[in-house]
Design an enzyme around this catalytic site. Sequence first.
Site, PDB file in Angstrom:
ATOM      1  N   GLY A  94       0.788  -1.361   0.018  1.00 56.08           N
ATOM      2  CA  GLY A  94      -0.077  -0.232   0.165  1.00 56.08           C
ATOM      3  C   GLY A  94       0.989   1.119  -0.110  1.00 56.08           C
ATOM      4  N   ARG A  97       3.853   5.996   1.728  1.00 54.90           N
ATOM      5  CA  ARG A  97       4.470   7.438   1.843  1.00 54.90           C
ATOM      6  C   ARG A  97       4.096   8.222   0.769  1.00 54.90           C
ATOM      7  NH1 ARG A  97      10.664   7.271  -0.081  1.00 54.90           N
ATOM      8  NH2 ARG A  97      10.731   5.399  -1.436  1.00 54.90           N
ATOM      9  N   LYS A 117       4.740  11.834  -3.444  1.00 59.41           N
ATOM     10  CA  LYS A 117       5.470  10.747  -2.843  1.00 59.41           C
ATOM     11  C   LYS A 117       6.612  11.438  -1.829  1.00 59.41           C
ATOM     12  CE  LYS A 117       8.686   7.262  -4.342  1.00 59.41           C
ATOM     13  NZ  LYS A 117       9.204   6.689  -5.821  1.00 59.41           N
ATOM     14  N   GLY A 130       7.179   7.633   6.392  1.00 57.25           N
ATOM     15  CA  GLY A 130       6.337   8.191   5.367  1.00 57.25           C
ATOM     16  C   GLY A 130       6.837   9.450   4.578  1.00 57.25           C
ATOM     17  N   ARG A 180       4.204  13.172  -8.563  1.00 60.15           N
ATOM     18  CA  ARG A 180       4.552  12.168  -9.785  1.00 60.15           C
ATOM     19  C   ARG A 180       3.059  12.226 -10.569  1.00 60.15           C
ATOM     20  NH1 ARG A 180       6.594   6.233  -8.222  1.00 60.15           N
ATOM     21  NH2 ARG A 180       4.668   5.988  -7.082  1.00 60.15           N
ATOM     22  N   ARG A 187      -1.558  -1.482 -10.016  1.00 58.66           N
ATOM     23  CA  ARG A 187      -0.498  -2.251 -10.127  1.00 58.66           C
ATOM     24  C   ARG A 187      -0.676  -3.734 -10.394  1.00 58.66           C
ATOM     25  NH1 ARG A 187       3.443   0.948  -6.870  1.00 58.66           N
ATOM     26  NH2 ARG A 187       2.226   2.866  -6.614  1.00 58.66           N
ATOM     27  N   ASP A 260       4.484  -5.109  -7.265  1.00 63.11           N
ATOM     28  CA  ASP A 260       3.744  -3.692  -7.067  1.00 63.11           C
ATOM     29  C   ASP A 260       4.211  -2.701  -7.939  1.00 63.11           C
ATOM     30  OD1 ASP A 260       6.034  -4.396  -5.301  1.00 63.11           O
ATOM     31  OD2 ASP A 260       5.969  -2.488  -4.375  1.00 63.11           O
ATOM     32  N   ASN A 261       5.388  -2.834  -8.720  1.00 67.08           N
ATOM     33  CA  ASN A 261       6.264  -1.928  -9.440  1.00 67.08           C
ATOM     34  C   ASN A 261       5.847  -2.100 -10.697  1.00 67.08           C
ATOM     35  OD1 ASN A 261       6.945  -0.591  -7.137  1.00 67.08           O
ATOM     36  ND2 ASN A 261       8.968  -1.673  -7.280  1.00 67.08           N
ATOM     37  N   ASP A 270       8.248   3.650 -10.305  1.00 62.50           N
ATOM     38  CA  ASP A 270       9.245   3.551  -9.441  1.00 62.50           C
ATOM     39  C   ASP A 270      10.585   3.384  -9.690  1.00 62.50           C
ATOM     40  OD1 ASP A 270       9.933   2.902  -6.899  1.00 62.50           O
ATOM     41  OD2 ASP A 270       8.112   1.969  -6.329  1.00 62.50           O
TER      42      ASP A 270
END
Length: 501
Positions: A94, A97, A117, A130, A180, A187, A260-261, A270
């Site tokens: 999740g 940050r 981010k 974070g 970003r 993802r 996740d990337n 990422d």
Amino acid sequence: MTDKKTTVDAGWNFDNSYAELSDIFYTLQNPTPVREPKLVVFNALLAESLGLNAEALQGSEGAAVFAGNEIPGGALPLAQAYAGHQFGYFTMLGDGRAILLGEQITPQGERVDIQLKGSGRTPYSRGGDGRAVLGPMLREYIISEAMHALGIPTTRSLAVVTTGQPIMRESEQTGAILTRISASHIRVGTFQYAAGRGELDELRALADYTLERHYPEAVENAANGENRYLILLQEVIGRQSKLIAKWQLAGFIHGVMNTDNMTLSGETIDYGPCAFMDAYDPATVFSSIDREGRYAYGNQPYIGAWNLARLAESLLPLLHEDKEQAVKLAEEAIGGFTEQFHEHWLAGMKAKLGLFNVEGEAEPEPEDEELVKELLKLMHKHRADYTNTFKALTFGNWQNTALFEDAEFDPWLQRWQSRLDRQEESKEASQQLMRDSNPAVIPRNHRVEEALEAAEKDGDYSVLERLLSVLANPYEHTAEQEEYCMLPEPSLLPYRTYCGT
Ligand code: AMP
Ligand code: MG
């Protein structure tokens, strides 16, 4: 998707379609304000293309928004839930940050995520603070913008602010936040998260949302009775095979291809320990944490297929009600990755050698692949610089490098030349194709480090700004770019990258 409009001076035009999904997919969460926001890098051209008023955002207003101290009208800040395989091991993750402000609807009607981010803790932060450190955020800015200029699908960078708050890592560091921009932040890991909950309705809603957001034409053009979730899988496989082929062709090493990337949109995401390869070697790894070389340059296509198999697994219950049938469909789709990747890769390699790909041609000349492979073999043998070798071939510039002096190089050159002579297109057209396919400049590691060091140590952003301007036109082959083509001093090798924290 609804089209609520909230326009303020800065040009924000937010919609929040992701928040219309079930709240298991996110948690509403504001950024944590910071002490002293200062805008240090700002992408005015990108801002304008998003319909934002660059002038209004250049000063303190931009600093406040990009630091998360001020929430623009229409935004609905949230942290997204997802899971993922990290170095092969499944974990709940999740946005720990990062915070999605919302989706900006651009003047062209495109929908892009605006994400901060490094903007403070969220319910997914686990033990983390974070926050993000200046160096890695500047690194993501430089490399993502360079990727975009190279023509490689990627998330982009709108701004970096420093927070005025030190961050504790191994030593005290400057805190920073990156803004970003992405087609979305969905993802492979988002699907793994949904599938893991075992609620078919949630999984279906996520898949429908993703199809509507990224593949509306594919659904529209689907034949009657075609399974839309199989279409989703095939489309993502199509985009990822193309994306990873582009990475290989540019010598880009992502470094942390965890599930996740990997995006469903087909954008690179990422930028942690990524870097461009200099000496050609398929085993190249830069990341200090990738001790076994899982994410080495030469492994990227295999890892791509592995990650997509995790996506396929997550989609199984939607592919067919009969499990065996579902597995069969998934396997067929995944099998297509290797073939498509190879096609994109070979077409790209041919272009790098000035060989035209004839539309509708069933098979390229079978010897073309041999030609490419023999060159790569020689490059590997001499650890030739990947980018500069193709640049030298483009301009027929046979410097005194070990590669060009190898006894096997001359016969290769003859074969390549006679292959060029066999094609219909002129020598000029062929050279133009090579110029357009072989960048003069890539973000060379020592150049990136130099820019980061000036910014971090002295607050001097001029080195970074100059690097960004050179990287903005990689296929121009200008005299100004020459110094950026030079290799690092041997003392700076081997280069190591560290996970962006
Ligand atoms: P990454 O390696 O950047 O893909 O991040 C992996 C996971 O770690 C994601 O869930 C991030 O949100 C989380 N993460 C990374 N750094 C931090 C941090 N400083 N605080 C909280 N979570 C973090
Ligand atoms: Mg990540």
